[in-house]
Design an enzyme around this catalytic site. Structure first.
Site, mmCIF file in Angstrom:
data_model
loop_
_atom_site.group_PDB
_atom_site.id
_atom_site.type_symbol
_atom_site.label_atom_id
_atom_site.label_comp_id
_atom_site.label_asym_id
_atom_site.label_seq_id
_atom_site.Cartn_x
_atom_site.Cartn_y
_atom_site.Cartn_z
ATOM 1 N N HIS A 126 -13.023 14.644 12.081
ATOM 2 C CA HIS A 126 -11.959 15.218 11.259
ATOM 3 C C HIS A 126 -12.497 16.045 10.098
ATOM 4 C CE1 HIS A 126 -8.426 13.046 12.982
ATOM 5 N NE2 HIS A 126 -9.431 12.367 13.530
ATOM 6 N N ASP A 138 -13.437 21.751 3.579
ATOM 7 C CA ASP A 138 -12.456 20.839 4.171
ATOM 8 C C ASP A 138 -12.466 21.017 5.683
ATOM 9 O OD1 ASP A 138 -10.392 18.945 4.128
ATOM 10 O OD2 ASP A 138 -9.327 19.971 2.520
HETATM 11 C C1 GDG Z 1 -9.165 14.488 6.533
HETATM 12 C C2 GDG Z 1 -9.978 15.778 6.384
HETATM 13 C C3 GDG Z 1 -8.329 16.954 7.867
HETATM 14 C C4 GDG Z 1 -1.530 13.491 0.085
HETATM 15 N N1 GDG Z 1 -0.986 13.060 -1.067
HETATM 16 C C5 GDG Z 1 0.131 12.398 -0.736
HETATM 17 C C6 GDG Z 1 0.266 12.427 0.654
HETATM 18 N N2 GDG Z 1 -0.771 13.098 1.132
HETATM 19 C C7 GDG Z 1 -0.985 13.390 2.552
HETATM 20 C C8 GDG Z 1 -0.773 14.858 2.849
HETATM 21 C C9 GDG Z 1 -1.571 15.041 4.138
HETATM 22 C C10 GDG Z 1 -2.675 14.005 3.980
HETATM 23 O O1 GDG Z 1 -2.305 13.113 2.946
HETATM 24 C C11 GDG Z 1 -3.993 14.646 3.558
HETATM 25 O O2 GDG Z 1 -4.543 15.320 4.639
HETATM 26 P P1 GDG Z 1 -5.610 16.481 4.458
HETATM 27 O O3 GDG Z 1 -5.831 17.090 5.785
HETATM 28 O O4 GDG Z 1 -5.110 17.456 3.470
HETATM 29 O O5 GDG Z 1 -6.920 15.817 3.843
HETATM 30 P P2 GDG Z 1 -7.818 14.462 4.059
HETATM 31 O O6 GDG Z 1 -7.113 13.255 3.599
HETATM 32 O O7 GDG Z 1 -9.104 14.747 3.373
HETATM 33 O O8 GDG Z 1 -8.050 14.372 5.648
HETATM 34 C C12 GDG Z 1 -9.086 16.996 6.534
HETATM 35 C C13 GDG Z 1 -7.655 15.599 8.058
HETATM 36 O O9 GDG Z 1 -8.587 14.519 7.869
HETATM 37 C C14 GDG Z 1 -7.046 15.466 9.460
HETATM 38 O O10 GDG Z 1 -7.982 15.705 10.452
HETATM 39 O O11 GDG Z 1 -7.347 17.970 7.861
HETATM 40 O O12 GDG Z 1 -9.850 18.186 6.466
HETATM 41 O O13 GDG Z 1 -10.660 15.802 5.139
HETATM 42 O O14 GDG Z 1 -0.803 14.728 5.257
HETATM 43 O O15 GDG Z 1 0.585 15.118 2.975
HETATM 44 N N3 GDG Z 1 1.300 11.858 1.312
HETATM 45 C C15 GDG Z 1 2.250 11.215 0.554
HETATM 46 N N4 GDG Z 1 2.150 11.139 -0.805
HETATM 47 C C16 GDG Z 1 1.127 11.704 -1.487
HETATM 48 O O16 GDG Z 1 1.072 11.614 -2.721
HETATM 49 N N5 GDG Z 1 3.292 10.650 1.155
#
Ligand code: GDG
Length: 458
Positions: A158, A366
């Site tokens: 990921h 990322d």
């Molecule tokens: C890893 C990789 C890759 C965030 N704050 C809140 C909240 N979130 C949710 C977002 C989103 C998720 O968390 C974060 O996903 P990301 O993809 O932006 O980042 P990582 O956590 O680092 O994820 C990344 C991912 O895996 C999938 O393969 O894209 O590159 O680093 O869904 O919405 N959700 C809620 N409240 C919050 O305050 N409910």
């Protein structure tokens, strides 16, 4: 159809609030499991007091069996915090300055992977297809192979994969590369990560790409590919539309009346570029007096991995920085930055995305970044906001025709992009948004899941 067995460090809890509220990844993987029948195995998140964790906890949900194991306190310390999050995470995000190589932690990582393999073994049938997720579990296939398992086993990473010069600073890089080569299919988020992987194989004459998505290593041929993860685009768009009536979203709308909202949403993590982003916002306000008092920047940053010292430190840095900018630029009736250092509920998040004129997503590195995709899906098609996106997010490779791409290290450049986004005419906003949305509707998370499984099984 063969059964599917998914293994990931953490396993999602059963969804209570419906599909989009659970997070796209969990929904897509559960749907794949539901279709084929299968098992989702992982760590329970708990550590046992004894040296020996108790038996696997099995729960049935339809055609899915969830199999959770506890770990010992020492396991969590060494495997999870020690190696996964203090070595692999920084290395894969090109931060070799932050990697801490402890022999104990490295041994713990391989030990826990062996433990996972032994826990999984009694549940596995010969024709099960196994799909392992993420950097915590790279050596799992090698462990299963050593135990004699011949199943199809795929791996999806990921997070980014670094170039050889970065990876090879890690003492156990060879074991990690051999671990990856034990899979039948290794999936990355982008072509760029895949190229880096091929470069790592070549660097020490371990193997190479041989065309047609195939690689050689250790006299064995295996597949590798890029599969950009996504969201449940259509469902999330609908969800965000409905979220507008949530009382907290209405309160937020009321409180920013007459001002433009810029939103940033990230786990508190050094890879997300939060401090550079706050600098860029400050620069934007200073450079654009006309926007002063007319703009609010909302940064939602749930705490993450607080047991790791770099994260604990960052917690203080970001809070201080937000306070300093507000102190320097705020007025008696205007607070430039609203900083929320905890999680908000999914409906509120979706509603806030839709309220915001700009989604500011500027990680330093990322794998993909799902926030960028969620922001786009949440927009009102009649009056969509603008995505300002780091060129170092995997998502940039997919959304570059619609987003304003920035270099997050270039504070002035990001500040200029913010000004451009806030001044962008409606027609251009619509065109850019439509291009991104069309892409996201076609390449949603089900597509990601099906593409990966098809290549694994073929
Ligand atoms: C890893 C990789 C890759 C965030 N704050 C809140 C909240 N979130 C949710 C977002 C989103 C998720 O968390 C974060 O996903 P990301 O993809 O932006 O980042 P990582 O956590 O680092 O994820 C990344 C991912 O895996 C999938 O393969 O894209 O590159 O680093 O869904 O919405 N959700 C809620 N409240 C919050 O305050 N409910």
């Amino acid at each position: 159809m063969t059964r599917l067995v998914i293994v990931s460090n953490r396993v999602p809890a059963p969804a209570k609030e419906g599909a989009a509220s659970a997070g796209g990844l969990a929904v897509a993987l559960k749907a794949a499991l539901e279709e084929r029948g299968g098992i989702w195995m992982g760590w329970s998140g708990k550590s046992s007091e004894n040296d020996e964790p108790g038996p696997l906890a099995l729960t049935e949900e339809g055609k899915i069996t969830f199999a959770l194991t506890d770990l010992t306190g020492k396991d969590v310390e060494e495997y999870y915090y020690g190696f996964a999050n203090r070595v692999l995470w920084p290395i894969c995000h090109y931060r070799l300055d932050l990697a801490e190589y402890g022999r104990k932690e490295m041994a713990g990582y391989f030990r826990v992977n062996r433990f996972f393999a032994h826990r999984l073994a009694p549940l596995l049938r010969p024709d099960d297809v196994v799909w392992v997720h993420d950097y915590h579990l790279i050596p799992l296939a090698a462990e299963l192979r050593q135990m004699g398992f011949k199943n199809r086993i795929g791996f999806f990473l990921h997070i980014p994969w670094p170039p050889a010069d970065v990876l090879y600073t890690m003492p156990v890089h060879e074991e990690i590369m051999h671990g990856l080569a034990a899979y039948d299919l290794v999936g990355f988020q982008t072509d760029h990560d895949l190229e880096n992987f091929a470069g790592c194989l070549r660097r020490e004459d371990m193997g190479d790409a041989i065309g047609d998505g195939r690689f050689t290593a250790n006299d064995k041929v295996f597949k590798g590919g890029a599969y950009g993860i996504s969201i449940e685009t259509a469902a999330f768009a609908e969800f965000a539309k409905k979220a507008g009536s949530h009382h907290l979203v209405q309160r937020a709308r009321q409180s920013i009346k007459g001002r433009d909202l810029i939103i940033g949403v990230d786990r508190l993590d050094y890879s997300k570029g939060i401090t550079q982003r706050l600098d860029a916002f400050e620069r934007f306000v200073v450079n654009n007096p006309a926007h002063q008092r007319n703009v609010t920047y909302l940064q939602i940053t749930p705490k993450s991995r607080s047991e790791v010292p770099e994260y604990e430190q960052m917690q203080r840095t970001v809070a201080e920085q937000a306070g300093r900018v507000n102190g320097a630029l705020g007025t008696v009736d205007w607070v430039p930055i609203r900083y929320i250092n905890r999680s908000v509920s999914r409906p509120v998040l979706a509603g806030l995305y839709r309220l915001a004129k700009v989604g500011l997503v500027t990680p330093l590195r990322d794998g993909m970044n799902l926030v960028a995709k969620e922001y786009v899906a949440a927009q009102d098609p009649e009056d969509p906001g603008v995505l300002v996106l780091s060129r170092f997010a995997g998502a940039a490779r997919e959304l570059k025709r619609g987003a304003l791409l920035v270099n997050p290290y270039d504070i002035e450049g990001t500040a200029n992009a913010l000004a451009r986004a806030l001044n962008m005419p409606l027609e251009e906003r619509r065109e850019r948004w439509q291009r991104m949305m069309d892409y996201l509707l076609e390449y949603d998370v089900s597509r990601w899941c099906n593409d990966f499984l098809k290549d694994l099984v073929d």
